[in-house]
Design an enzyme around this catalytic site. Structure first.
Site, PDB file in Angstrom:
ATOM      1  N   LYS A   4      51.489  27.593  34.368  1.00  0.00           N
ATOM      2  CA  LYS A   4      51.424  29.036  34.086  1.00  0.00           C
ATOM      3  C   LYS A   4      50.983  29.271  32.643  1.00  0.00           C
ATOM      4  O   LYS A   4      50.066  30.065  32.366  1.00  0.00           O
ATOM      5  CB  LYS A   4      52.801  29.677  34.318  1.00  0.00           C
ATOM      6  CG  LYS A   4      52.913  31.131  33.837  1.00  0.00           C
ATOM      7  CD  LYS A   4      54.351  31.619  33.918  1.00  0.00           C
ATOM      8  CE  LYS A   4      54.504  32.997  33.303  1.00  0.00           C
ATOM      9  NZ  LYS A   4      53.758  34.047  34.004  1.00  0.00           N
ATOM     10  N   GLY A  45      55.842  52.007  39.554  1.00  0.00           N
ATOM     11  CA  GLY A  45      57.177  51.891  38.953  1.00  0.00           C
ATOM     12  C   GLY A  45      57.236  51.183  37.623  1.00  0.00           C
ATOM     13  O   GLY A  45      57.675  51.752  36.627  1.00  0.00           O
ATOM     14  N   ASP A  53      61.548  50.448  47.336  1.00  0.00           N
ATOM     15  CA  ASP A  53      60.424  49.538  47.581  1.00  0.00           C
ATOM     16  C   ASP A  53      60.729  48.555  48.703  1.00  0.00           C
ATOM     17  O   ASP A  53      61.750  47.878  48.680  1.00  0.00           O
ATOM     18  CB  ASP A  53      60.105  48.736  46.318  1.00  0.00           C
ATOM     19  CG  ASP A  53      59.285  49.536  45.318  1.00  0.00           C
ATOM     20  OD1 ASP A  53      58.622  50.494  45.737  1.00  0.00           O
ATOM     21  OD2 ASP A  53      59.317  49.194  44.122  1.00  0.00           O
ATOM     22  N   GLU A  90      56.268  40.765  55.331  1.00  0.00           N
ATOM     23  CA  GLU A  90      56.233  39.310  55.244  1.00  0.00           C
ATOM     24  C   GLU A  90      57.420  38.652  55.937  1.00  0.00           C
ATOM     25  O   GLU A  90      57.386  37.462  56.234  1.00  0.00           O
ATOM     26  CB  GLU A  90      56.144  38.837  53.798  1.00  0.00           C
ATOM     27  CG  GLU A  90      57.425  38.903  53.018  1.00  0.00           C
ATOM     28  CD  GLU A  90      57.219  38.534  51.559  1.00  0.00           C
ATOM     29  OE1 GLU A  90      58.047  37.801  51.022  1.00  0.00           O
ATOM     30  OE2 GLU A  90      56.224  38.988  50.967  1.00  0.00           O
ATOM     31  N   CYS A 114      53.008  46.213  49.979  1.00  0.00           N
ATOM     32  CA  CYS A 114      51.773  45.675  49.414  1.00  0.00           C
ATOM     33  C   CYS A 114      51.259  44.495  50.214  1.00  0.00           C
ATOM     34  O   CYS A 114      52.019  43.783  50.861  1.00  0.00           O
ATOM     35  CB  CYS A 114      51.975  45.261  47.960  1.00  0.00           C
ATOM     36  SG  CYS A 114      53.268  44.039  47.683  1.00  0.00           S
ATOM     37  N   HIS A 153      46.064  43.540  39.981  1.00  0.00           N
ATOM     38  CA  HIS A 153      46.159  42.090  39.828  1.00  0.00           C
ATOM     39  C   HIS A 153      44.954  41.515  39.098  1.00  0.00           C
ATOM     40  O   HIS A 153      44.881  40.315  38.860  1.00  0.00           O
ATOM     41  CB  HIS A 153      46.311  41.429  41.196  1.00  0.00           C
ATOM     42  CG  HIS A 153      47.567  41.846  41.906  1.00  0.00           C
ATOM     43  ND1 HIS A 153      47.623  42.972  42.705  1.00  0.00           N
ATOM     44  CD2 HIS A 153      48.808  41.315  41.907  1.00  0.00           C
ATOM     45  CE1 HIS A 153      48.856  43.101  43.177  1.00  0.00           C
ATOM     46  NE2 HIS A 153      49.592  42.115  42.709  1.00  0.00           N
TER      47      HIS A 153
END
Length: 756
Positions: free
Chosen positions: A18, A432, A599, A605, A643, A694
């Site tokens: 990362k 948010g 949310d 998923e 999303c 993103h």
């Protein structure tokens, strides 16, 4: 040793990948420095796999394995063909100032996102196998036997998007390129390559709707052709059972079949079929998705059941799926309750657990393994009987029948809300969160480590909220948010204030690219200990005359984005969370918050992968959301956010959720997600994302105007809200401000064309 895994976490023990990626993207390090970090990580991860039958090669990725395979196959969309190397690769993943990224969506029913391949019949499909070959040579140079991990052809195609050409023609072209890739690998690395083809798409059973493109005969023919290349092929399915396709794979010339016996118990019914062949069974017996220690006693019972049908020398013990979905190691955890820690098992420990289970399975209990095996039994018994798990108050409340419907139907509620809230046509808002700056992270960290007082911490949070509101007011946004500066994560923040949750220091899991999450661990009964968001929401609303939107994470998302206890049904755990949020929603509306967003980003998923299991999930997931939100008064507007999901098959469930406003992602996928709302005559209000958060690129006013106009072609202006497609915490202020400014300006220009 006859043990295997399907992949290892690649982000690194301390999120080295990362940090290296973000340094490279920021221009602070070179390509060679980034690649060197990758090489070092692979070396470390292979060392942990040294006792396995093979170390995994090509499970490592700089961003995503689906993107890697697109790149290797030369499935490069036309808009990126002028680019090359990592510039092309990362532009496909993240976009740049001039180009949008490819669409991104969830990997089956996990919280991992993959980059959706975009296939064009006219693409050149020029192979690039350099990365796979170099990784393989790295492993063998270190003395390891290597197994290449590849996403299977049928899974790759089924999860791709076709931009040009008929499915049959595009499939043929992809198949040809895939076979050329395999031939390229055998030419470079020699015959008898061991390649494990991941085909999780096969667990979809009759939900796999591509039989008109490929059928049983095509699958058999393809994998037979793979075998004729001299490849020792293993085809693995995971996340569920794959009975129908295991029957097909048994008819091929592949060397092995991998099945999930953790989440696909019905795979036991395939044993007789596999037994009639000479194939190796890769038995997924250690959970690759959750973090609890395995009950080795019960797992041995399953293995003995398998061994009644298949000889032990044809059984390789494996993980149920890649360990990508688990944290690196629990060795770095020094603050979590020691008893709870003894119940946990992360990726590094799962390999050890696999080694121990294999030893006992092959050799029985002996002086070497007995103490470790008995320790496992002891920890499992302690967990089952621990007083930390059970809360009688919560269990009694579950028995009380509470309303699960709003007081008034939507058509009546929305009239009251319009009169009360007075927002304009095409109201603008955000999802948010606002940027999580280094200063903000340092503030929270210093407070957690007792380096600053509570007063200093609270003042820092208030300062951020003040700035956040000033920015939104100056931009002209209609419905404001407080920016969530007090929140480290949208699930962890709530879990920290609920009983039954535990938290780690370093149990990071990759979500996509460099984005990592640290899921909470739900180990016991869940209860709200005190109000969670009231203080900050009251403060934020006191700073503005505009509407302030309260922000909560929904019960289904908290569940799906946590590591959940496996001693209680997910339905019951979700209901416990819903009751806690019900109390929070009531407190918010009683404290003057008129819009509350609950949310449910992870609602889709969590869907089962098999059609026969969907109705049960929809029932309890829907019931939990409505249990939480039905406390809202008619004048309280309930929003929700979802999303990166395809809503075509769940639109009726979304309608039944009865949220007043739903915001969804459409920025990367155009209007295809939105059209189903039109087709189904969805009546509630909708906020389709008008730009992709993103990607670091800043959308122009003209681009957003065009996006809004395309939305208006699908739904009436009275039904639409204008917002980004997701929260803004991962973006920088220098990206956020101009993007939102352009969003507001574009909205105003569109509004000016209306005759109101």
């Amino acid at each position: 040793m006859e043990i295997s895994i399907l992949g290892f976490p690649r982000i690194g023990k301390n999120r080295e990948l990362k940090k290296a990626l973000e340094s490279y993207w920021a221009g602070e390090s070179t390509e060679s420095e980034l690649l060197e970090v990758g090489k070092d990580l692979r070396k470390e991860h292979w060392q942990l796999q040294k006792n396995l039958q093979y170390v995994c090669v090509n499970d490592f990725s700089l961003y995503d394995n689906m993107l890697d395979l697109s790149f290797a196959l030369g499935a490069i969309p036309k808009q990126y063909e002028s680019l090359s190397g990592l510039e092309c690769y990362f532009t496909m993943a993240r976009g740049n100032k001039n180009q949008k990224a490819l669409e991104m969506t969830k990997w089956f029913n996990t919280n991992y996102h993959y980059v959706v391949p975009e296939l064009d019949i006219d693409s050149q499909y020029t192979l690039n196998t350099t990365s796979i070959i170099s990784q393989y040579k790295e492993a063998t140079a270190l003395g390891y036997q290597a197994k290449i991990q590849l996403i299977g052809l049928f899974t790759f195609f089924a999860l791709s998007k076709i931009s040009n050409g008929t499915p049959k023609d595009v499939f043929k072209k992809i198949k040809d390129s895939y076979l050329k890739l395999l031939k390229n690998l055998t030419d470079a690395l020699g015959k008898n390559l061991v390649i494990e083809f991941g085909e999780p798409i096969f667990v979809k059973g009759d939900l796999l709707k591509l039989q008109d493109v490929f059928d049983k005969k095509e699958i058999i023919q393809f994998y037979n052709e793979v075998s004729t290349l001299g490849i020792s092929a293993i085809v693995s399915t995971f996340f569920e059972h794959s009975l129908e396709f295991t029957e097909i794979l048994a008819q091929t010339k592949i060397a092995g079949i991998g099945l999930d016996f953790v989440y696909g118990e019905k795979n036991l019914s395939s044993l007789k079929t596999i037994a009639k062949t000479d194939k190796i069974l890769y038995a997924g017996i250690i959970d690759g998705r959750n973090i609890w220690i395995g009950n080795l006693e019960s797992k041995l019972q399953i293995l003995e059941q398998i061994a009644k049908e298949i000889p032990r020398n044809r059984i390789v013990l494996s993980t149920s799926c890649s360990l990508l979905h688990t944290p690196f190691s629990k060795e770095a955890e020094s603050k979590i309750d020691r008893e709870i820690l003894s119940w946990l098992c992360f990726a590094k420990e799962k390999i050890r657990e696999l080694e121990l289970l294999n030893d006992v399975f092959r050799n029985g209990l002996n002086a070497t393994n007995k103490s470790l095996y008995e320790e496992n039994l002891k920890h499992n018994a302690n967990r089952k009987n621990s007083t930390k798990i059970h809360n009688k108050k919560v269990q009694e409340r579950l028995k009380i029948s509470l309303p699960k419907e709003r007081e008034l139907p939507f058509a009546e509620r929305i009239k009251i809300q319009h009169q009360s809230l007075k927002y304009p046509i095409l109201p603008t808002t955000t999802i948010g969160s606002f940027p999580q700056t280094n200063e903000l992270r340092a503030l929270r960290k210093d407070y957690k480590q007792n380096k600053i007082t509570q007063e200093t911490y609270k003042q820092g949070i208030k300062n951020y909220i003040q700035d956040c509101i000033k920015v939104q007011e100056s931009l002209g946004i209609d419905v404001l948010v407080h920016g969530e500066p007090e929140r480290n994560d949208m699930v962890e923040y709530f879990g920290e204030q609920l009983s039954g949750f535990a938290f780690t220091q370093n149990a990071w899991v990759q979500s996509y690219g460099s984005r990592c999450v640290k899921p909470p661990i739900i180990y016991g009964d869940v209860e709200r200990l005190q109000p969670i968001t009231i203080e900050w929401m009251r403060y934020a609303q006191s700073l503005t005359s505009k509407i302030m939107k309260g922000m909560l994470t929904g019960p289904v998302t908290i569940l799906n984005w946590s590591f959940v206890r496996d001693d209680l049904s997910r339905a019951v755990v979700c209901k416990q969370i819903a009751l806690a949020l019900r109390d929070e929603i009531d407190d918010l509306q009683q404290n003057g918050i008129k819009i509350i967003q609950v949310d449910e980003a992870a609602f889709k998923e969590g869907y089962p992968l098999r059609k026969e299991n969907i109705a049960e999930y929809e029932h309890w997931a829907l019931e939990s959301f409505k249990l939480a939100t039905s406390i809202a008064l008619p004048q309280t507007q309930i929003h929700t956010h979802m999303c990166y999901s395809d809503f075509n098959d769940i639109i009726k469930t979304i309608e039944a959720m009865d949220a007043d406003v739903i915001s969804i992602e459409t920025a990367r996928s155009g209007n295809k997600l939105l059209k189903v709302f039109k087709t189904q005559d969805y009546q509630n209000e909708i906020g389709p994302g008008v730009y992709d958060i993103h990607s670091p690129r800043i959308p122009s006013v003209e681009e957003i105007q065009a996006q809004i106009k395309s939305l208006l072609e699908v739904l009436p202006k009275e039904q639409l809200w204008i917002n980004p497609d997701c929260g803004l915490k991962t973006r920088k202020w220098e990206e956020v401000k101009p993007s939102l400014q352009n969003m507001v300006e574009a909205t105003k220009k569109i509004r000016s064309t209306f005759s109101i």
